[in-house]
Design an enzyme around this catalytic site. Structure first.
Site, PDB file in Angstrom:
ATOM      1  N   CYS A  44     -18.945  78.466 -26.390  1.00 24.98           N
ATOM      2  CA  CYS A  44     -18.721  79.889 -26.635  1.00 24.98           C
ATOM      3  C   CYS A  44     -19.964  80.669 -26.190  1.00 24.98           C
ATOM      4  O   CYS A  44     -21.078  80.271 -26.436  1.00 24.98           O
ATOM      5  CB  CYS A  44     -18.453  80.254 -28.085  1.00 24.98           C
ATOM      6  SG  CYS A  44     -16.924  79.560 -28.708  1.00 24.98           S
TER       7      CYS A  44
ATOM      8  N   ARG B 156     -19.808  78.425 -20.699  1.00 20.97           N
ATOM      9  CA  ARG B 156     -19.946  77.946 -22.080  1.00 20.97           C
ATOM     10  C   ARG B 156     -18.587  77.792 -22.770  1.00 20.97           C
ATOM     11  O   ARG B 156     -18.512  77.341 -23.908  1.00 20.97           O
ATOM     12  CB  ARG B 156     -20.819  78.923 -22.876  1.00 20.97           C
ATOM     13  CG  ARG B 156     -22.257  78.973 -22.399  1.00 20.97           C
ATOM     14  CD  ARG B 156     -23.038  79.980 -23.191  1.00 20.97           C
ATOM     15  NE  ARG B 156     -23.162  79.611 -24.578  1.00 20.97           N
ATOM     16  CZ  ARG B 156     -24.182  78.960 -25.116  1.00 20.97           C
ATOM     17  NH1 ARG B 156     -25.203  78.609 -24.359  1.00 20.97           N
ATOM     18  NH2 ARG B 156     -24.207  78.676 -26.392  1.00 20.97           N
TER      19      ARG B 156
ATOM     20  N   TRP C 220     -14.699  78.732 -26.348  1.00 18.83           N
ATOM     21  CA  TRP C 220     -14.321  77.335 -26.236  1.00 18.83           C
ATOM     22  C   TRP C 220     -13.682  77.007 -27.575  1.00 18.83           C
ATOM     23  O   TRP C 220     -14.349  76.973 -28.604  1.00 18.83           O
ATOM     24  CB  TRP C 220     -15.549  76.458 -25.984  1.00 18.83           C
ATOM     25  CG  TRP C 220     -15.205  75.031 -25.691  1.00 18.83           C
ATOM     26  CD1 TRP C 220     -14.776  74.522 -24.506  1.00 18.83           C
ATOM     27  CD2 TRP C 220     -15.265  73.931 -26.604  1.00 18.83           C
ATOM     28  NE1 TRP C 220     -14.563  73.167 -24.622  1.00 18.83           N
ATOM     29  CE2 TRP C 220     -14.850  72.778 -25.892  1.00 18.83           C
ATOM     30  CE3 TRP C 220     -15.621  73.801 -27.937  1.00 18.83           C
ATOM     31  CZ2 TRP C 220     -14.787  71.518 -26.475  1.00 18.83           C
ATOM     32  CZ3 TRP C 220     -15.560  72.542 -28.524  1.00 18.83           C
ATOM     33  CH2 TRP C 220     -15.150  71.412 -27.795  1.00 18.83           C
TER      34      TRP C 220
ATOM     35  N   ASN D 153     -20.413  82.106 -32.215  1.00 22.49           N
ATOM     36  CA  ASN D 153     -20.520  80.801 -31.572  1.00 22.49           C
ATOM     37  C   ASN D 153     -20.899  79.797 -32.650  1.00 22.49           C
ATOM     38  O   ASN D 153     -21.912  79.984 -33.318  1.00 22.49           O
ATOM     39  CB  ASN D 153     -21.602  80.850 -30.487  1.00 22.49           C
ATOM     40  CG  ASN D 153     -21.972  79.472 -29.966  1.00 22.49           C
ATOM     41  OD1 ASN D 153     -21.188  78.538 -30.049  1.00 22.49           O
ATOM     42  ND2 ASN D 153     -23.170  79.343 -29.428  1.00 22.49           N
ATOM     43  N   GLY D 154     -20.071  78.765 -32.839  1.00 24.38           N
ATOM     44  CA  GLY D 154     -20.390  77.747 -33.837  1.00 24.38           C
ATOM     45  C   GLY D 154     -19.168  77.399 -34.652  1.00 24.38           C
ATOM     46  O   GLY D 154     -18.040  77.661 -34.240  1.00 24.38           O
TER      47      GLY D 154
ATOM     48  N   GLU E  79     -22.435  56.920 -15.062  1.00 26.53           N
ATOM     49  CA  GLU E  79     -22.531  58.349 -14.754  1.00 26.53           C
ATOM     50  C   GLU E  79     -21.571  58.734 -13.626  1.00 26.53           C
ATOM     51  O   GLU E  79     -20.929  59.794 -13.667  1.00 26.53           O
ATOM     52  CB  GLU E  79     -23.986  58.699 -14.392  1.00 26.53           C
ATOM     53  CG  GLU E  79     -24.221  60.130 -13.943  1.00 26.53           C
ATOM     54  CD  GLU E  79     -23.751  61.190 -14.930  1.00 26.53           C
ATOM     55  OE1 GLU E  79     -23.422  60.866 -16.081  1.00 26.53           O
ATOM     56  OE2 GLU E  79     -23.675  62.357 -14.523  1.00 26.53           O
TER      57      GLU E  79
ATOM     58  N   LYS F  90     -18.747  61.600 -13.951  1.00 27.36           N
ATOM     59  CA  LYS F  90     -18.711  62.769 -13.055  1.00 27.36           C
ATOM     60  C   LYS F  90     -17.349  62.897 -12.409  1.00 27.36           C
ATOM     61  O   LYS F  90     -16.762  63.958 -12.340  1.00 27.36           O
ATOM     62  CB  LYS F  90     -19.811  62.586 -11.994  1.00 27.36           C
ATOM     63  CG  LYS F  90     -20.453  63.813 -11.513  1.00 27.36           C
ATOM     64  CD  LYS F  90     -21.525  64.394 -12.399  1.00 27.36           C
ATOM     65  CE  LYS F  90     -21.273  64.401 -13.852  1.00 27.36           C
ATOM     66  NZ  LYS F  90     -22.313  64.795 -14.728  1.00 27.36           N
TER      67      LYS F  90
ATOM     68  N   GLU G 284     -14.528  63.866 -15.077  1.00 27.89           N
ATOM     69  CA  GLU G 284     -14.546  65.191 -15.707  1.00 27.89           C
ATOM     70  C   GLU G 284     -14.133  66.306 -14.753  1.00 27.89           C
ATOM     71  O   GLU G 284     -13.603  67.315 -15.194  1.00 27.89           O
ATOM     72  CB  GLU G 284     -15.891  65.482 -16.379  1.00 27.89           C
ATOM     73  CG  GLU G 284     -17.049  65.714 -15.456  1.00 27.89           C
ATOM     74  CD  GLU G 284     -18.338  66.033 -16.214  1.00 27.89           C
ATOM     75  OE1 GLU G 284     -18.301  66.745 -17.221  1.00 27.89           O
ATOM     76  OE2 GLU G 284     -19.407  65.569 -15.762  1.00 27.89           O
TER      77      GLU G 284
ATOM     78  N   HIS H  61     -13.255  39.592 -18.229  1.00 25.83           N
ATOM     79  CA  HIS H  61     -13.037  39.318 -19.655  1.00 25.83           C
ATOM     80  C   HIS H  61     -11.953  40.217 -20.234  1.00 25.83           C
ATOM     81  O   HIS H  61     -11.916  40.447 -21.447  1.00 25.83           O
ATOM     82  CB  HIS H  61     -14.357  39.448 -20.423  1.00 25.83           C
ATOM     83  CG  HIS H  61     -15.365  38.447 -19.983  1.00 25.83           C
ATOM     84  ND1 HIS H  61     -15.267  37.100 -20.280  1.00 25.83           N
ATOM     85  CD2 HIS H  61     -16.460  38.565 -19.180  1.00 25.83           C
ATOM     86  CE1 HIS H  61     -16.269  36.448 -19.719  1.00 25.83           C
ATOM     87  NE2 HIS H  61     -17.002  37.313 -19.037  1.00 25.83           N
TER      88      HIS H  61
ATOM     89  N   LYS I  10     -20.337  73.986 -21.291  1.00 28.35           N
ATOM     90  CA  LYS I  10     -21.647  73.504 -20.857  1.00 28.35           C
ATOM     91  C   LYS I  10     -22.536  73.056 -22.001  1.00 28.35           C
ATOM     92  O   LYS I  10     -23.198  72.049 -21.924  1.00 28.35           O
ATOM     93  CB  LYS I  10     -22.324  74.622 -20.057  1.00 28.35           C
ATOM     94  CG  LYS I  10     -23.641  74.225 -19.442  1.00 28.35           C
ATOM     95  CD  LYS I  10     -23.443  73.275 -18.294  1.00 28.35           C
ATOM     96  CE  LYS I  10     -24.744  72.799 -17.681  1.00 28.35           C
ATOM     97  NZ  LYS I  10     -24.526  71.582 -16.899  1.00 28.35           N
TER      98      LYS I  10
HETATM   99  C1  F6R Z   1     -21.370  65.946 -18.154  1.00 19.65           C
HETATM  100  C2  F6R Z   1     -22.256  66.697 -19.016  1.00 19.65           C
HETATM  101  C3  F6R Z   1     -22.308  66.327 -20.459  1.00 19.65           C
HETATM  102  C4  F6R Z   1     -23.701  66.600 -21.030  1.00 19.65           C
HETATM  103  C5  F6R Z   1     -23.690  66.411 -22.556  1.00 19.65           C
HETATM  104  C6  F6R Z   1     -25.068  66.601 -23.148  1.00 19.65           C
HETATM  105  O1  F6R Z   1     -21.490  66.371 -16.831  1.00 19.65           O
HETATM  106  O2  F6R Z   1     -22.915  67.602 -18.602  1.00 19.65           O
HETATM  107  O3  F6R Z   1     -21.924  65.007 -20.683  1.00 19.65           O
HETATM  108  O4  F6R Z   1     -24.626  65.742 -20.443  1.00 19.65           O
HETATM  109  O5  F6R Z   1     -22.800  67.316 -23.132  1.00 19.65           O
HETATM  110  O6  F6R Z   1     -25.558  67.877 -22.871  1.00 19.65           O
HETATM  111  P1  F6R Z   1     -27.091  68.216 -22.955  1.00 19.65           P
HETATM  112  O7  F6R Z   1     -27.780  67.459 -21.885  1.00 19.65           O
HETATM  113  O8  F6R Z   1     -27.169  69.698 -22.775  1.00 19.65           O
HETATM  114  O9  F6R Z   1     -27.555  67.760 -24.304  1.00 19.65           O
END
Ligand code: F6R
Length: 608
Positions: free
Chosen positions: A2, A27, A76, A100-101, A481, A485, A488, A504, A603
């Site tokens: 948010c 966000r 969000w 936000n929260g 990772e 990527k 998502e 396994h 984000k």
């Molecule tokens: C994926 C991504 C998330 C963040 C996770 C932690 O691309 O960005 O998995 O890595 O939400 O976020 P931060 O690094 O801001 O604590």
């Protein structure tokens, strides 16, 4: 998670709010809304969907020079589905808020208010906070906020306007971030400075218990005793261009392209004569020497950086390292010894679980080090020591440059530990840091030049339902990772597996035509990985292999091979990451998806 904004000034407020929301949209983008003063009345416009939908809904308000003050929100969804009704702002005829929260005790508060005759229109927790403030509001907004704060549990950052307080903003917080930012044409309240960076680089973060009261020409911040505090502002060194796309079609691509520069910048910032100098972080040589165990705690991509960090630290420094998801660490009563070090990694510095893990470690008296990108963020402020990843603002929801810079910082730290614990000589360390400073950025740049080749590979595999990512050691860490990527932003189901583990159980899912993306950059175990690749090929898998150019795999081992610039094996995850990010990026582009704002994500994850 948010985005909230408030503006009061001398220019049209609605335009300022909507433009700010566009910058905050990453966000959360389930719905958007604004409330503003028009002819001394509070008017609200809000709807499900993106900011664009809100812009279309707003008409002459976007240009009405008589509207000077308002609040805005991009959501969000947590409580209540994305809908017009659940969109913020929420309120009554007296007060309107954006939040936000999460208000954890909203059910209890709602019941309390219903008994007092309040009727609720939405399923949100926010509406209870707004109505609670209304309940306590007689004629003094600050008193009403104080009373409401006593009852609200959970995390929040809130900006409010009151009908009888024309052209005035009120802001307060607990756990979630909110800042005030002055400009020449009025003042902002906003979740983060990047959203208003084209107007100002100066900001003051609100602390818990403070209430900001803001007019066009004045910002007052009241401490918990309602005494005005002296305001000193922080300044960011980002510029407006850094927060904009700069000619790239998406933020994600722009951010991947920044990787060579930001790696170089961050590494050189932490070296002195090619020897790691972490003195500004609060970490002493003594602590590194005495550490019995290092605990790396983080979420998502940041946790995956930790997986690479673990291997590097254990290899170079010979200290045991555990990597734990922050959301698990908090509830497993972790075993922490007094000389241990807890490292939390976070791009945003605001992730709720990571912050909670940090606090837990601090309560136990353990030294905490934050590896953080956003200066002044909660983790940066609360950790005992901080190492900054100087990646600049990362806007695309999928983290790319922040991850690569997290790797770089962890390498520098691993080298420092190796030196302090006398596992490496100064000469060895200097050879490694030279490579980090020069060959790594150069290698990443070379991969970037091959983006069209990677795009062709993306086109071939984009229509698959499922992809397996396999590797061993560092290659396994990177495939975790790479799979995240890809899934998502492409919505293709992806799973990462340690290559030796497939047989396994999971290999039963590998049938004719299922893609297996294998990472085989580690020379010492390449033979083993190749055997595992063959096992999947024998079941009909289509194979793509990432390998180092000096350690090629046989041409017939795969349908596609991406040979990566050769670095020391320790550093191969950097170039591999860039290649995997480009592959995920182009898959999403070819599928015509929303690369920068994938569905259901946000984000900065400030809820648990
Ligand atoms: C994926 C991504 C998330 C963040 C996770 C932690 O691309 O960005 O998995 O890595 O939400 O976020 P931060 O690094 O801001 O604590």
């Amino acid at each position: 998670m948010c985005g909230i904004i408030g503006y009061v000034g001398t220019e049209n407020a609605v335009q300022k709010l909507v433009t700010g929301l566009e910058a905050l949209e990453y966000r959360g983008y389930d719905s958007a809304g604004v409330a503003f003063f028009e002819n001394e009345q509070l008017k609200t416009v809000k709807c499900r969907g993106r900011i664009e939908a809100l812009r279309n809904l707003l008409g002459c308000e976007l240009n009405n020079a008589e509207i000077y003050c308002g609040i805005g929100h991009t959501r969000w969804a947590t409580h209540g589905e994305p809908s017009d009704r659940n969109s913020h702002p929420h309120g009554t005829e007296n007060v309107s808020i954006v939040h936000n929260g999460i208000i954890e005790n909203y059910v209890e508060i709602k019941k309390f208010l219903q008994e007092k005759g309040y009727i609720f229109e939405s399923e949100t927790d926010t509406e209870t906070a707004a109505k609670l403030i209304d309940f306590f509001y007689k004629d003094n907004p600050v008193d009403a906020i104080r009373e409401a704060q006593k009852m609200l549990r959970g995390s929040f950052a809130i900006c409010a306007v009151f009908k009888n307080e024309n052209n005035k903003l009120f802001a307060f917080r607990k756990d979630n971030p909110i800042i005030v930012a002055p400009t020449d044409a009025g003042n902002f309240v906003v979740s983060e400075i990047s959203a208003v960076i084209k107007y100002t680089k100066r900001f003051r973060r609100l602390e818990k218990g403070e209430i900001a009261v803001i007019t066009n020409d004045n910002i007052t911040i009241l401490d918990p005793d309602n005494e005005p505090t002296e305001i000193s502002y922080e300044t960011v060194d980002w510029d407006a261009e850094a927060a904009e796309k700069g000619g790239f079609p998406h933020f994600m691509l722009k951010e991947i392209y920044e990787e060579p520069d930001v790696v170089k910048r961050t590494v050189s910032e932490n070296l002195s004569n090619y020897i790691p100098d972490l003195s500004s972080s609060g970490l002493s040589d003594e602590m590194l020497r005495k550490a019995g165990r290092i605990h790396i705690v983080a979420c998502g991509t940041a946790m995956h950086a930790g997986l690479v960090g673990k291997i590097a630290i254990e290899k170079l420094g010979r200290v045991p390292v555990s990597v734990v998801l922050a959301s698990e660490f908090r509830y497993q009563n972790p075993i922490l010894d007094e000389n241990d070090i807890v490292i939390v990694i976070s791009q945003s510095g605001e992730t709720a679980d990571t912050l909670a893990a940090l606090r837990l470690a601090k309560e136990r008296g353990i030294f905490t080090l934050g590896i953080v990108n956003v200066m002044g963020s909660a983790i940066a402020r609360e950790a005992d020591g901080v190492l900054y990843t100087l990646a600049g603002p990362e806007i695309a929801v999928a983290s790319t440059k922040a991850y690569v810079v997290q790797l770089a910082v962890l390498y520098v730290l691993a080298l420092k530990i190796g030196l302090v614990r006398e596992k490496l000589s100064e000469k060895d360390v200097q050879a490694y840091t030279r490579e980090l400073l020069e060959a790594v950025p150069e290698g990443i740049s070379r991969i970037l030049k091959r983006k069209e080749e990677i795009r062709e590979v993306a086109k071939k595999y984009k229509d698959n339902k499922s992809i397996f990512f396999i590797g061993r050691g560092m290659d396994y860490a990177i495939c975790c990772e790479a799979a995240l990527k890809m899934k998502e932003i492409s919505y293709i189901h992806c799973e990462s597996y340690a290559a030796g583990e497939l047989k396994h159980g999971t290999i039963s899912l590998v049938t004719d035509g299922v893609p297996v993306f294998a990472f085989a950059t580690d020379h010492d175990i390449i033979e083993k990985t190749l055997s595992n690749i063959k096992e999947t090929a024998a079941r009909g898998a289509r194979i793509l292999i990432f390998c180092g150019e000096n350690n090629p795999v046989p041409e017939n081992a795969a349908e596609d091979i991406i040979e990566l610039p050769q670095l020391s094996e320790l550093f191969m995850p950097t170039v591999t990451a860039t290649a995997a990010q480009l592959l995920a990026y182009y898959t999403s582009v070819e599928l015509e998806l929303d690369v920068d704002k994938p569905r259901n994500l946000a984000k900065s994850v400030t809820v648990e």
